[in-house]
Structure formats: C-alpha cells, structure tokens
Scaffold this active site. Structure first.
Site: not given
Length: 669
Positions: A34-35, A38, A114, A116
């Site tokens: 993810d890094a 991103d 909520e 996830k």
C-alpha cells in the site's frame, strides 16, 4: 523537468497504477505494498495538479479501481460503487472533519462510525422483496454477476420482510474459524492454501460451482442502501435500522458520534478490540449521518466527500533477510526482492518482500544477513520497513545491483531521470515473456483463459516467441501442456480466434510501445484509423495530435522504424488480425442522426419493450453516455414504470424527462 518529461512520467505512473489496481482489485493478487501504491499515486496527483493540461478522464487519480474478469456475466451498477478516501492518523481525521464542516457552512453534523470489514464488496438487488441479482464491485462501474454463489450465504435473505424494491451494498467475508478450518482441509489435501480470509472469500464467490461456495461458510454484513423505491430515508443510521428490520445482517458495533473526538475514541477502542472479533477488519469507516448533508457535500469521481476510511497501522515483525532475488519486467526494469526467513505477519507466512529499486536498498542500508522490520501495509502486501541496526554482527554483506541482466547477461543501463536499472536487449527472454503476458491482458487483446501460467508454459515449451505466434497455436499443442483437456484447449483456441476482431486500439496497447498507454492507443487508433496509416506517420504529424507529446512521438516513430516490427505486423495481417479502428470517432458524433450524441443519460424504472442493458447499449452506440445517478451534468432521464428517486431528482433539477414511448420514437428516427 521539461513538459515532455512530465508527460512521460505521468503516462508511466498511470500505467503502473492501472496495473496495481488490476492486480489488487480484480485478480486479488497484489504485487506491491500500500505504501508504494500511495507513493506513486501521490506523485501522480502532484504532477497532474501542477500540470492540469495533462489530466485525463481515465487517469487512476480520478478513477475507481480497475477492470472486470470475464468468468461471470458483467453487470453495470445502477449507481457507482465508489471507493473511500483514506485516513492514517488522527490528523487525517481532523482534516476530514474540517473539510466536512467547511462544506456545509458550519451546520451541525454528526457522524456514524462502523467497522471496516475486510472482505469482498457486493451489491444486492431486490424486486418486491425478492433477491434477484447480486454482483461484485468490479471496477466500481461494472461488476460480475455472482447471484447463485451469493444465494449460498445464509446471512443474505432471499426474501425480505416487506415487498420493497431496493439495492443494498455490503461486504461478504469468511469468519476466522472458517478460514482456519478451510486451510487445514486444503493442507491435508495437498492443495495451495489461501493467504488470508479476504482472498478466501473472494475466491469462494468466484467459483463457477455454487456448491463450493456453499461449503465455505461465508457470511455478510450489509453496510448501505444504494437505492430504494417508494420510501424516503433521511439518515444512514435510519437506513441501517430499516435494513435490519427487513432481515439483513448489519454490524451491531456501529456508533453515532457527535464530535470528531468521539470518532477518534471509537477508532482507538476498536484498534484494541480488533483481535477479539471472529472476522477480519482493517479499519473504521466514518460517514456523515444526515443524507441531506451527504448530498450537499457530494462526491469526487473517485470517492464521496462525506465519508472516509481510517486504516489501522500494519503489524510489524522482525526477521532475517537471507538474500536478494532479481526479476525483469516487460520494459526491462530490474526489480530486487528480499528473501526472508519465514515469519508470520498479519495472519500469513511471509517469505518475500519487494525492495523496489537500488536507491531504496542504498538509502535504508539493507544488507544480506540483516535483521529487518517487515510489515504488511494494509495487512496485505509485505514490505521491508527498516534495518534493525542493533542486531548487526559485522558479518552482513553489502548488496550491489548487478551490471548485467540476470536473465540474458546483457549490460544494464539507468536512463536519464529514472531510478530503475533496465535491460535494453529486445531479445531478453524475461522481457519477451512479460510482454506476452501484457499483450493478452484485459486492457490489451483480452484473451480469456490465457494468463501468466499458460503463457509461461507456452514460452518454456518454445511454442511462442512473438505476439504473432499466439495466432498460430493449435489445439494439439495446447493438449501437451499441464492441466489442458479437450474442452479447455478448444475454449482457448476460440478465445484467441475471437481476439482477432478487437479494435485497433487494443492491439496498439498490447504491443507495449514505450510511453503509449491505453488512452494514447485509443487516440492514435481513432486518428489514423488503420495500422498502415500509423506506421507511415512522421514525428511532426504525431506531435500535432492532441495528447501526443514529443517523447511519445519519437518512441512511436522509433518503434515502427524496425524491420522486426514491420514483419510482426505483416504476420498479424496474414493471421487475419483486425488492423482498423472500430469505435465511433469523436469528430463524427455531431453527424450521428441521434439526440444522444455527446449527451449524458440516466435510465430509471422498468422499460417494457427492452431491458435497461439493451437500452444502454443502443444509447452508447449512438454516441451517448449512460450513468447510474442524476447530477448537474445529466442531460436526459428516461423513466419507465415504477421510476423512483432518480425521477424525482430530475424533476427537482429541471432535467429533460422522457417516457419509454418517446425514447423508442427517437430510436426509430
């Protein structure tokens, strides 16, 4: 950077991010952290912000997700299944709160928080209380019809408590205990295990045999009401309560928060409680509760402004780096990957982690034998965070990238303004193999059943070396490969044959011409109409086309000024591969004898003479664009029987409205 260099970098980032999106959202097989995703996305957004002339409608920065698999029938969502913007710390949450309050001019706002759920997003359609269709999120616009598999999930009601027509969104998931049991069974049977519960849920729902899904003990939480006929809902919390009354399973751990401080407290509470749940969560979703305020805040092309997803920080562990392996991509980029002593991270065993490039290895001073901190960004993709220098003994070995390609032994080069090392040998076997995988991919020639595994088998058997070789494959050759029978071999031969009819832009993108992404390929195909016209084009002619810069023009001319490429094109012709553009030219839209050319249309209600999907195809064939929701850009709403809230919105905004009879009259002109 020059404008040409900026445009080149933007194209590279778009291609890279589209690939990452495809691997993550469609194949459930992410290749980067993810890094890293991103970092690339932020670089693209920065470049586009500074150079708005290069912003395009299909940029990953404004688009949700990636492409859809062809295993199941495709379903167009009535309203897009948008992704959410991300928050990673308290500061991000406070920034979100500030933006919300500015957007509603200081009106009092309350949030609903909520859990996830980490599963597979799905959409469920009910007509008069009966479950009629369920689909995956796909790319946010188009998903897959997995109705029969969803019917095996006992948490999904097949009949509601009331005879209402609606569409709901939710997350299908596999409980932790079911995941453990499933993997134990797979290990006993000598089968590959699933990496995590999310992949297990996605894999189960993509099985063609519903009996397999039925054995997997999946569940589902409904988290939103996308559309409902004949009822007005004023808040998200009201919608969830109503859905619970209808018989849906909603998560009981939601909470109304009056301030951002209460939101932050909720996040911290569930970060601690997370391990105690029997299902995986990877964060908290925060939404503005009031529907009217949601509408005032609106959405971007990618995500709603009234909601955000807080992502929990990834679990970090320490292990030893035992070696560094190299791989070569289709453009010749050489990527290092860390080989690790096996370690459990976020529920799965990790043996490898990407190191991205030589600069990162040098900046982090990573050496073979080091103890390193490893995490799964987003609890999914392993990456090396840093070295544990206190554990160094002095026996660690500094790593230096090679000077020659690990596959073909050609010299490696670093091109200007690039961090990557490249092999520039066009005959490099690794590049050829990766190029073939790209050629058959969804955005290129889209040959169903011809993925990485099969390409590798064909390549190793020496059946294919060029793109054109694919069109000379025979069923007998395929039958020599592992896991191929009469039916699968025949299906693949048919899929290859069908790809010959693709429009020119798919072929151009599949060729992998440097700097030419999917959008540029379409622009070129539309402008030149035939491959022969493009081959003859000079650099000045190419640069005169909007969206084609100097670097791309040079790359195209260089590519076609090659005897091997010209021979390849002749082979395509000999095999009967289409060499012409089959789409509607933008310049011709004004000449289409239709009201719809260049217009944005919304379909609502039941059409008696033809279904909505058929109506959508006809409108698009006449140059129109069909969307799932009414907005300021909507030109026309076509309303059938039992039209719901979209009709009311059209009336409210004074948008032109037709009934089905008027629509048919226009089609018959």
């Amino acid at each position: 950077m020059s404008k040409e260099a900026v445009q080149q970098r933007i194209e590279e980032l778009r291609d890279l991010l589209n690939t990452f999106n495809y691997q993550y959202h469609v194949l459930d097989n992410p290749s980067v952290s993810d890094a890293e995703y991103d970092r690339n996305m932020q670089e693209l957004i920065k470049l586009e912000t500074e150079n708005p002339e290069f912003i395009t409608e299909d940029s990953p920065s404004v688009r949700v997700g990636g492409a859809v698999l062809d295993i199941f029938e495709k379903v167009t969502h009535k309203s897009p299944m948008l992704s959410l913007g991300n928050a990673f710390n308290e500061g991000d949450l406070r920034d979100f709160d500030r933006r919300v309050r500015q957007g509603i001019d200081g009106v009092n706002v309350r949030y609903i928080c909520e859990l996830k759920i980490d599963g597979l997003a799905v959409s469920l359609h009910y007509e008069k209380g009966r479950f009629i269709q369920g689909s995956t999120r796909g790319d946010g616009i188009t998903g897959e019809d997995i109705t029969q598999n969803l019917k095996t999930i006992k948490a999904i009601p097949l009949r509601l408590q009331e005879e209402v027509t609606l569409e709901v969104r939710g997350e299908a998931y596999m409980p932790k205990r079911s995941f453990v049991k499933l993997n134990e069974e797979k290990e006993q049977n000598g089968e590959a295990v699933f990496a995590n519960p999310r992949n297990a849920a996605a894999g189960s729902l993509r099985q063609l045999d519903p009996k397999i899904a039925a054995k997997r003990n999946l569940s589902m939480f409904v988290y939103g009401l996308a559309d409902i006929e004949g009822k007005t809902i004023t808040s998200h919390s009201e919608a969830l309560d109503f859905l619970g009354e209808l018989g849906f399973k909603t998560n009981p751990n939601r909470r109304i928060c009056e301030t951002i401080e209460e939101v932050i407290a909720y996040v911290e509470e569930w970060q601690e409680k997370r391990p105690n749940l029997d299902y995986e969560i990877d964060g908290i979703v925060i939404k503005v509760d009031d529907v009217t305020l949601q509408e005032r805040l609106g959405t971007t092309a990618k995500s709603p402004r009234w909601a955000i997803a807080y992502k929990f920080p990834a679990e970090e562990v320490v292990t030893r780096l035992t070696g560094i392996e190299l791989s070569v991509g289709r453009t010749g980029v050489v990527t290092p990957t860390a080989e690790l002593e096996p370690v459990r991270v976020a529920g799965t065993i990790v043996r490898r982690a990407s190191l991205h490039n030589e600069d990162l290895i040098r900046e982090k001073d990573i050496r073979i034998g080091d103890y390193v901190v490893v995490k799964k960004a987003g609890d999914i993709i392993p990456e090396v965070v840093n070295v544990v220098f206190d554990k160094r003994t002095g026996k660690e070995e500094a790593y230096h990238m090679p000077t020659h390609c690990p596959t073909c032994d050609s010299g490696l080069v670093r091109l200007e303004e690039e961090v990557a090392l490249r092999c520039i040998n066009p005959a490099c076997p690794a590049q050829i193999r990766e190029g073939l995988i790209h050629f058959v991919s969804r955005n290129a020639m889209n040959i169903d059943g011809l993925g990485e595994r099969v390409i590798t088998q064909l390549f190793e058997a020496n059946y294919i070396r060029t793109f054109a070789d694919l069109y000379g494959l025979t069923k007998d050759q395929l039958l020599q490969l592992d896991r191929f029978g009469e039916k699968s071999a025949s299906n693949l031969v048919q899929a290859i044959e069908a790809s010959k009819e693709n429009s020119l832009e798919r072929l151009l993108f599949g060729l992998g011409i440097r700097h030419v992404g999917a959008k540029a390929a379409r622009t070129l195909a539309e402008h030149f109409e035939t491959m022969d016209n493009l081959v003859k084009a000079g650099e000045e002619e190419l640069k005169a086309i909007n969206e084609i810069g100097e670097k791309m023009a040079q790359s195209i001319v260089t590519y076609f000024d090659n005897e091997d490429v010209l021979h390849l094109i002749q082979q395509f012709k000999d095999y009967g591969v289409n060499m012409t553009y089959k789409g509607i030219k933008r310049a011709d839209l004004q000449n289409i004898a239709s009201y719809f050319a260049g217009k944005t249309v919304v379909l609502t209600g039941k059409l008696e003479v033809m279904g909505r999907s058929e109506a959508k195809k006809k409108i698009e064939a006449l140059g129109g664009k069909v969307t799932g929701s009414v907005s300021k850009s909507t030109d026309l709403v076509i309303a059938g029987e039992a039209a719901g809230s979209k009709l009311a919105q059209a009336e409210k905004h004074n948008i032109e409205i037709w009934n089905e009879e008027r629509f048919l009259q226009e089609l018959n002109k």
